[in-house]
Design a protein around this motif. Structure first.
Motif, PDB file in Angstrom:
ATOM      1  N   GLU A 209      35.940  36.317  39.535  1.00 55.22           N
ATOM      2  CA  GLU A 209      36.782  37.114  38.649  1.00 55.22           C
ATOM      3  C   GLU A 209      35.974  37.603  37.445  1.00 55.22           C
ATOM      4  OE1 GLU A 209      40.251  34.980  37.537  1.00 55.22           O
ATOM      5  OE2 GLU A 209      40.954  34.674  39.599  1.00 55.22           O
ATOM      6  N   ASN A 210      36.241  38.832  37.049  1.00 54.14           N
ATOM      7  CA  ASN A 210      35.634  39.421  35.844  1.00 54.14           C
ATOM      8  C   ASN A 210      34.107  39.391  35.878  1.00 54.14           C
ATOM      9  OD1 ASN A 210      38.290  39.749  34.704  1.00 54.14           O
ATOM     10  ND2 ASN A 210      38.244  37.583  34.126  1.00 54.14           N
ATOM     11  N   GLU A 211      33.553  39.597  37.058  1.00 54.22           N
ATOM     12  CA  GLU A 211      32.097  39.630  37.215  1.00 54.22           C
ATOM     13  C   GLU A 211      31.658  41.084  37.416  1.00 54.22           C
ATOM     14  OE1 GLU A 211      28.574  39.655  37.240  1.00 54.22           O
ATOM     15  OE2 GLU A 211      29.218  37.540  37.147  1.00 54.22           O
ATOM     16  N   PRO A 212      30.933  41.660  36.436  1.00 51.38           N
ATOM     17  CA  PRO A 212      30.568  43.084  36.538  1.00 51.38           C
ATOM     18  C   PRO A 212      29.616  43.402  37.674  1.00 51.38           C
ATOM     19  CG  PRO A 212      29.472  42.051  34.670  1.00 51.38           C
ATOM     20  CD  PRO A 212      30.473  41.057  35.173  1.00 51.38           C
ATOM     21  N   HIS A 215      31.153  43.747  43.543  1.00 46.44           N
ATOM     22  CA  HIS A 215      31.759  44.980  44.032  1.00 46.44           C
ATOM     23  C   HIS A 215      32.370  44.707  45.401  1.00 46.44           C
ATOM     24  CE1 HIS A 215      29.120  46.780  40.948  1.00 46.44           C
ATOM     25  NE2 HIS A 215      28.167  46.023  41.493  1.00 46.44           N
TER      26      HIS A 215
END
Length: 231
Positions: A209-212, A215
């Motif tokens: 979660e919330n990992e830039p 993808h």
């Protein structure tokens, strides 16, 4: 984040079909042992055997066959007929001889990316079987590097991408969150999840979660556009 210079691709169920042949063979295995075990119970016993044997045999069809043989012996108290053992071995041989079937968009994605990036095939499994599938796929000439590894960890990805600017300048695309995505992100690179309809139970993991650098896309057809956005 570094500019992407190298792109890694998983093989099984990312470039070509694989898990569905395991499922077909598992159904064949259940039919062979139908007089000795309920199919659901047999599937649980087989999965337990596969989990125990990963450290002994690694990933791939040969280890799967040995786990089926072990399970057949266990559920029959070592009374499994030799004819059943022979059919289990033949089922594994059929898997090893099955023609490679490419997934949609795999060839186009690789063709679109190979001129601008170093392309690396990174796959687990039996060496001879993976080499056979790559040769039959017709994709071998597109790859600058092929790595057939015993497992996929952050350290493995760091080693593979180090000559190409490090994992921070790399991207890994595959159908397994556990093997293809999470360890690549842990190494400092981008991980692209391309889900496949059938996933081996031992490859299950939750998405970060919330990992830039995480993808996800429905198929490899979207990979060239994603890479272009990240450049």
């Amino acid at each position: 984040m570094s500019r992407i210079t190298a792109i890694g691709f998983d093989a099984d169920d990312t470039l070509w079909h694989n898990e569905r042949f395991y499922k077909l063979t598992e159904a064949r295995f259940a039919e062979l042992l139908r007089e000795h075990a309920d199919p659901d119970h047999l599937a649980e016993r087989l999965l337990d055997a596969e989990r125990r044997n990963l450290g002994r045999y690694g990933f791939g069809i040969k280890g799967f066959v040995l786990s089926m043989i072990e399970t057949a012996m266990d559920v029959t108290d070592d009374r499994v007929p030799a004819s059943v053992l022979r059919q289990i071995i033949e089922a594994g041989q059929d898997m090893l001889a099955h023609p490679v079937e490419l997934l949609h968009h795999a060839r186009d994605a690789i063709a679109a990316l190979h001129e601008d990036f170093r392309l690396i095939l990174i796959t687990k499994g039996d060496l001879l079987d993976q080499e056979r599938k790559l040769a039959q796929s017709g994709l071998g000439d597109w790859f600058d590097q092929v790595e057939i590894v015993s497992d996929k960890t952050a350290a493995v990805y760091a080693r593979i991408f180090q000559p190409h600017g490090g994992a921070g300048a790399g991207l890994m695309a595959g159908n397994s969150l556990k093997s293809d995505v999470l360890p690549m992100i842990a190494a400092g690179g981008h991980g692209v999840h391309v889900p496949h309809g059938q996933v081996w139970a031992l490859e299950h993991a939750e998405p970060p979660e919330n990992e830039p650098r995480f993808h996800e896309m429905p198929h490899l057809g979207g990979l060239p556009a994603l890479v272009d956005r990240l450049r």
